[in-house]
Write an enzyme that holds these catalytic residues in place. Sequence first.
Site, PDB file in Angstrom:
ATOM      1  CG  HIS A  95      -1.625   1.290   1.448  1.00 60.62           C
ATOM      2  ND1 HIS A  95      -2.529   1.902   0.342  1.00 60.62           N
ATOM      3  CD2 HIS A  95      -1.754   2.185   2.542  1.00 60.62           C
ATOM      4  CE1 HIS A  95      -3.043   2.937   0.862  1.00 60.62           C
ATOM      5  NE2 HIS A  95      -2.642   3.140   2.240  1.00 60.62           N
ATOM      6  CG  HIS A  97      -0.835   7.411   0.990  1.00 57.08           C
ATOM      7  ND1 HIS A  97      -1.078   8.367   1.923  1.00 57.08           N
ATOM      8  CD2 HIS A  97      -1.251   6.502   1.213  1.00 57.08           C
ATOM      9  CE1 HIS A  97      -1.832   7.680   2.916  1.00 57.08           C
ATOM     10  NE2 HIS A  97      -2.192   6.322   2.252  1.00 57.08           N
ATOM     11  CG  ASP A 120       3.048  -6.179 -21.043  1.00 58.94           C
ATOM     12  OD1 ASP A 120       2.527  -6.958 -22.103  1.00 58.94           O
ATOM     13  OD2 ASP A 120       4.168  -5.437 -21.394  1.00 58.94           O
ATOM     14  CG  HIS A 169      -6.665   5.584   1.514  1.00 61.70           C
ATOM     15  ND1 HIS A 169      -6.938   4.707   2.396  1.00 61.70           N
ATOM     16  CD2 HIS A 169      -5.354   6.005   1.693  1.00 61.70           C
ATOM     17  CE1 HIS A 169      -5.867   4.404   3.313  1.00 61.70           C
ATOM     18  NE2 HIS A 169      -5.227   5.195   2.607  1.00 61.70           N
ATOM     19  CE1 TYR A 227       8.064  -9.618 -23.265  1.00 61.66           C
ATOM     20  CE2 TYR A 227       8.593 -10.239 -20.929  1.00 61.66           C
ATOM     21  CZ  TYR A 227       8.803  -9.339 -21.851  1.00 61.66           C
ATOM     22  OH  TYR A 227       9.365  -8.078 -21.932  1.00 61.66           O
TER      23      TYR A 227
HETATM   24 ZN   LIG Z   1      -2.933   4.918   3.270  1.00 58.82          ZN
END
Ligand SMILES: [Zn+2]
Length: 238
Positions: A95, A97, A120, A169, A227
């Site tokens: 995660h 930002h 891809d 977010h 690939y």
């Molecule tokens: Zn966050």
Amino acid sequence: MLFRTLREQVVAANLELVSQGLVLYTFGNASGISRTDAVVAIKPSGVPYGELTPDQIVLTDLDGKVIDSNLRPSSDLPTHLELYRHFPNIGGVAHTHSQQATAWAQAQRPIPCLGTTHADYFHGPVPVTAPLDADAIGRDYEKETGSAICRTFAHLDPDAVPAVLVAGHGPFTWGADPAAAAHHAVVLEYVARMATATLAINADARPLDRFLHDKHFFRKHGPTAYYGQATGLRASNQ
Ligand SMILES: [Zn+2]
């Protein structure tokens, strides 16, 4: 140290987010899971990346109960746990930002597949969740964020689209292991930046034709992939 390899993988994934410029200060986190042991390893809350060591990585079970640490896990742990519970093939979650992907999340627009770089990695647009209502935010914000992601994938395959934009977010990505989750976070940011630029040049730019999108995705993923090399390199690697 318990689960040394998993902890080292999680440190490396977190540092990859930093080295690729996706993380400001302590924003963001990466985790990994041992499926055989049902143990999740995640960055501790608020520890600067420059000081992160494997022994600081927090181990929990799939209910978030800390198994081995004096540090608190990332506050986003309940979101990661929801993804591990509902997406059975994933081994890592990241995660951030990161700027461009977060801009699309804030605009609450899915990132359309405008070119083969996107195709891809992501078989279709990168979706955006519905916004959480006040009840959900008041009840259990981080877990509800995970539930909103899972609802977004009710009719999507998380293995074919390993990324989502949480409305207002930022992005979450995942993959076979922590390194793959971080890799997808880096590629997502690149794809988001190119989508922004493409639509700035031509606001009427059209998504890639489906047959070209399919060609690029399936030459790297699934039983017909051809690939790269066949000797254990991750399919998502260039
Ligand atoms: Zn966050």
